[in-house]
Design an enzyme around this catalytic site. Structure first.
Site, PDB file in Angstrom:
ATOM      1  N   GLU A  49       1.115  -1.435  -0.134  1.00 45.19           N
ATOM      2  CA  GLU A  49       0.076   0.276   0.070  1.00 45.19           C
ATOM      3  C   GLU A  49       1.213   1.452  -0.306  1.00 45.19           C
ATOM      4  OE1 GLU A  49      -3.333   0.209  -1.559  1.00 45.19           O
ATOM      5  OE2 GLU A  49      -3.283  -1.576   0.560  1.00 45.19           O
ATOM      6  N   ASP A  52       3.455   2.336  -4.278  1.00 45.13           N
ATOM      7  CA  ASP A  52       3.877   1.282  -6.255  1.00 45.13           C
ATOM      8  C   ASP A  52       3.973   3.703  -7.193  1.00 45.13           C
ATOM      9  OD1 ASP A  52       0.502   3.146  -5.809  1.00 45.13           O
ATOM     10  OD2 ASP A  52      -0.206   2.332  -7.353  1.00 45.13           O
ATOM     11  N   SER A 146     -13.046   1.902  -8.267  1.00 45.33           N
ATOM     12  CA  SER A 146     -13.702   2.803  -8.938  1.00 45.33           C
ATOM     13  C   SER A 146     -13.649   4.213  -9.826  1.00 45.33           C
ATOM     14  CB  SER A 146     -15.266   3.181  -8.208  1.00 45.33           C
ATOM     15  OG  SER A 146     -14.935   4.632  -7.272  1.00 45.33           O
ATOM     16  N   ASP A 190      -3.276   1.182 -10.165  1.00 46.11           N
ATOM     17  CA  ASP A 190      -5.738   0.681 -10.008  1.00 46.11           C
ATOM     18  C   ASP A 190      -5.294   0.460 -11.560  1.00 46.11           C
ATOM     19  OD1 ASP A 190      -5.070   1.824  -7.894  1.00 46.11           O
ATOM     20  OD2 ASP A 190      -5.605   2.748  -8.183  1.00 46.11           O
TER      21      ASP A 190
HETATM   22  C1  GLA Z   1      -4.513   4.848  -4.676  1.00 42.80           C
HETATM   23  C2  GLA Z   1      -3.112   4.667  -5.947  1.00 42.80           C
HETATM   24  C3  GLA Z   1      -2.575   4.007  -6.581  1.00 42.80           C
HETATM   25  C4  GLA Z   1      -2.042   3.547  -4.955  1.00 42.80           C
HETATM   26  C5  GLA Z   1      -2.961   3.344  -3.788  1.00 42.80           C
HETATM   27  C6  GLA Z   1      -2.718   2.942  -2.439  1.00 42.80           C
HETATM   28  O1  GLA Z   1      -5.717   3.717  -4.763  1.00 42.80           O
HETATM   29  O2  GLA Z   1      -4.544   5.334  -7.182  1.00 42.80           O
HETATM   30  O3  GLA Z   1      -1.807   4.188  -7.144  1.00 42.80           O
HETATM   31  O4  GLA Z   1      -1.255   5.014  -4.441  1.00 42.80           O
HETATM   32  O5  GLA Z   1      -4.144   4.319  -3.879  1.00 42.80           O
HETATM   33  O6  GLA Z   1      -1.246   2.071  -2.884  1.00 42.80           O
END
Ligand code: GLA
Length: 458
Positions: A49, A52, A146, A190
Site C-alpha cells: 500500500e 507504487d 472505482s 489501479d
Molecule cells: C490509490 C492510488 C494507487 C495507490 C493506492 C495506495 O488507489 O490510485 O496508485 O497509490 O492509492 O496504495
C-alpha cells in the site's frame, strides 16, 4: 470503428442481463442503439500500500465489480455522458475542448481523463464525439478503485471509437498518467491491474518497465472485502498528495545524505537503486539519515539548500504548497518495509508451506499496523473492522487502497468463511447507521477477476 483493441469479445447481448438492461436504457436515453460496450474492473490490493508511486511493486487482483459503458460514436463533435445511477448527472461537452475540473472531482471528470489521455497520446485534433451510458457497480470512494476503472474504461472506449489499437501496457500507462489530470499524484497500480488482470490469478505489478506476473494465491484461503462505510474520495482532500510529497521529500533528503544527485531523485526506490543496497539496508539508512520529529518546510529547504519558493514550485504539488509539517522518517520506514513485505508475500505464495495462510496473514497484519502507525492512512472505523475480522477467523486483515476510509481485505481459511461472514456481519454491520446498505455490497468474498474488455454484439 473497427473491432480492435487488446481484448475484444463477441457476445449476444440478450444473454447478459446487465448489458441488455444497459442497451434498453441507452435506447430510451439517446433514441439509438450502442455500437459496442466496454468494461474495466475495480481492484483490491492484497498487499503493497502506498508504494507504487515510490517505484515499488504491488500485489493487487481485479474484482468482479466494474465500470461498464455502452457507446455509440457520433458524427458531431459532442460527447454526451449519462449514468444509470441518478446520483450522477448527465454531462455534455465538445470533444475538442475538454476541461477537467480539479477543484471539484465530479464523476464525468474521470471519463474525461481517459478520453484526454488517448487524445493526447495520438496528438489528435478535430475529434468526433460519442454518446455514452455508464453503469458502475464498484462501491464509490471505498478503496476499490472505482475512479481508475472509469478512467480506464473511458480510455478503452475512446480508443475503440477511434478504431485504433494499443497494447494493454500502453493503455495502462496512458491512463495512469491521465488520471493525474484530476489532481491526484497516484501511482500506476489501479490502471495496470484494470488492464492486465487475468481471471484466476493475483498479479505482482512491477513498474519501470511495467509488467504483471501471476501470483497463485493459496486455494485453501478466501480473500474477503469488507467496507468500513466511511467514504474517502482521494481527489477531494489533500491527504493523498501530502503522502506522495512526503515520500518525494524523504527520497531527496536520503539521496542528499548519501551524496547522490538529489535533484533528479523523485522516488524512494531510486535511492535504493542508486545505492545498490537491500530494502533492509534502506531501513537502516533511514534510521541514520532522518529524524522522527516532523520536518518544517524551512528545515527541508535548509537541508536541500533551496528556497521556500523553489520547494513550493519545483517539488510540491499545487495542493500541498501550504503544508507546514512533513513526516519523512515514518513515511520512508513504511515504504521500505511494505516493499519488503510484498517480496515476502510473493515468495510465500510460491513456496506454499503448510502454514501458508498464517504466514500471509501475518504480513497483512503487519501491513495494516504500518499503514495505521507510520503512514497514518487508516481511520478508527477501519481499525475496528480489521480487529473484528481477525477476531472472527481472519488470519490477516488490513485496509486496502488509499485508506482514510473505504475497505479492508482479509485472508480467511475457506472452511471458516460462512461463520466469518455471519459474525462480521453481526458485529460491524448490524449497527443502526450501517443497516440501510445492502449486505452483499459491504462484505463479500472475492476471487481474482479478468481485465478490461470490449464487447461487440453478434
Ligand atoms: C490509490 C492510488 C494507487 C495507490 C493506492 C495506495 O488507489 O490510485 O496508485 O497509490 O492509492 O496504495
Amino acid at each position: 470503428m473497427a473491432a480492435v483493441g487488446p481484448a475484444t469479445r463477441h457476445i449476444q447481448v440478450a444473454e447478459h442481463p446487465r448489458l441488455l438492461k444497459l442497451k434498453e436504457m441507452f435506447k430510451s436515453k439517446f433514441g439509438s442503439l450502442p455500437k459496442f460496450y466496454v468494461r474495466a474492473p475495480g481492484r483490491v490490493n492484497i498487499i503493497g500500500e502506498h508504494i507504487d508511486y515510490c517505484g515499488y511493486s504491488v500485489l493487487p487482483m481485479a474484482v468482479e465489480q466494474d465500470m461498464l459503458i455502452a457507446v455509440e460514436p457520433v458524427k458531431t463533435h459532442i460527447i454526451q455522458l449519462a449514468n444509470t445511477n441518478p446520483l450522477y448527472p448527465d454531462y455534455t461537452t465538445s470533444a475538442n475542448n475538454i476541461q477537467i475540473d480539479k477543484t471539484n472531482p465530479l464523476w464525468h471528470n474521470y471519463f474525461l481523463c481517459g478520453f484526454k489521455g488517448i487524445q493526447e497520446h495520438f496528438d489528435l485534433s478535430n475529434l468526433t464525439g460519442m454518446n455514452c451510458l455508464v453503469d458502475g457497480n464498484i462501491p464509490p470512494s471505498s478503496g476499490l478503485s472505482s475512479s481508475s476503472a472509469l478512467v480506464c474504461c473511458a480510455g478503452l472506449v475512446t480508443l475503440t471509437a477511434l478504431g485504433m489499437s494499443l497494447s494493454k501496457v500502453e493503455l495502462a500507462e496512458i491512463c495512469a498518467k491521465s488520471e493525474r489530470y484530476i489532481g491526484t499524484e497516484g501511482g500506476g497500480m489501479d490502471q495496470s491491474i484494470s488492464f492486465l488482470a487475468e481471471e484466476g490469478a493475483a498479479k505482482l505489478i512491477e513498474f519501470s518497465p511495467l509488467r504483471a506476473t501471476d501470483v497463485k494465491l493459496p486455494s485453501a484461503a478466501v480473500f474477503v472485502i469488507a467496507n468500513s462505510c466511511v467514504e474517502m474520495n482521494k481527489a477531494a482532500t489533500s491527504h493523498f498528495n501530502i503522502r506522495v510529497m512526503e515520500c518525494r521529500l524523504a527520497a531527496k533528503l536520503l539521496a542528499k545524505y548519501k551524496n547522490l544527485q538529489w535533484e533528479e531523485v523523485m522516488r524512494l526506490e531510486e535511492v535504493q537503486a542508486k545505492l545498490g543496497v537491500s530494502l533492509e539496508e534502506m531501513l537502516l539508512i533511514t534510521e541514520d539519515a532522518l529524524h522522527a520529529e516532523p520536518y518544517s518546510a524551512e528545515e527541508i529547504c535548509k537541508s536541500l539548500e533551496i528556497s521556500l519558493e523553489e520547494l513550493r514550485t519545483q517539488i510540491l504539488s499545487p495542493n500541498t504548497q501550504d503544508v507546514l509539517n512533513f513526516k519523512l522518517y515514518q513515511r520512508a520506514k513504511h515504504v521500505y518495509s511494505e516493499a519488503a513485505r510484498v517480496v515476502q508475500f510473493k515468495k510465500i505464495c510460491e513456496e506454499a508451506p503448510a502454514n501458508v495462510i498464517q504466514l500471509l496473514g501475518e504480513l497483512m497484519n503487519q501491513s495494516h499496523v504500518s499503514c495505521r502507525d507510520l503512514y497514518e492512512c487508516s481511520c478508527p472505523e477501519l481499525d475496528q473492522l480489521v480487529d473484528i475480522c481477525r477476531k472472527f477467523g481472519a488470519q490477516g486483515s488490513r485496509l486496502t487502497g488509499a485508506g482514510w476510509g473505504g475497505c479492508t481485505v482479509s485472508i480467511v481459511p475457506a472452511d471458516k468463511l460462512p461463520s466469518f461472514l455471519a459474525n462480521v456481519q453481526e458485529a460491524y454491520y448490524q449497527r443502526s447507521d450501517q443497516s440501510s446498505v445492502p449486505e452483499k455490497q459491504n462484505l463479500f468474498a472475492t476471487k481474482p477477476g479478468g481485465g478490461a474488455l470490449v464487447f461487440l454484439e453478434g
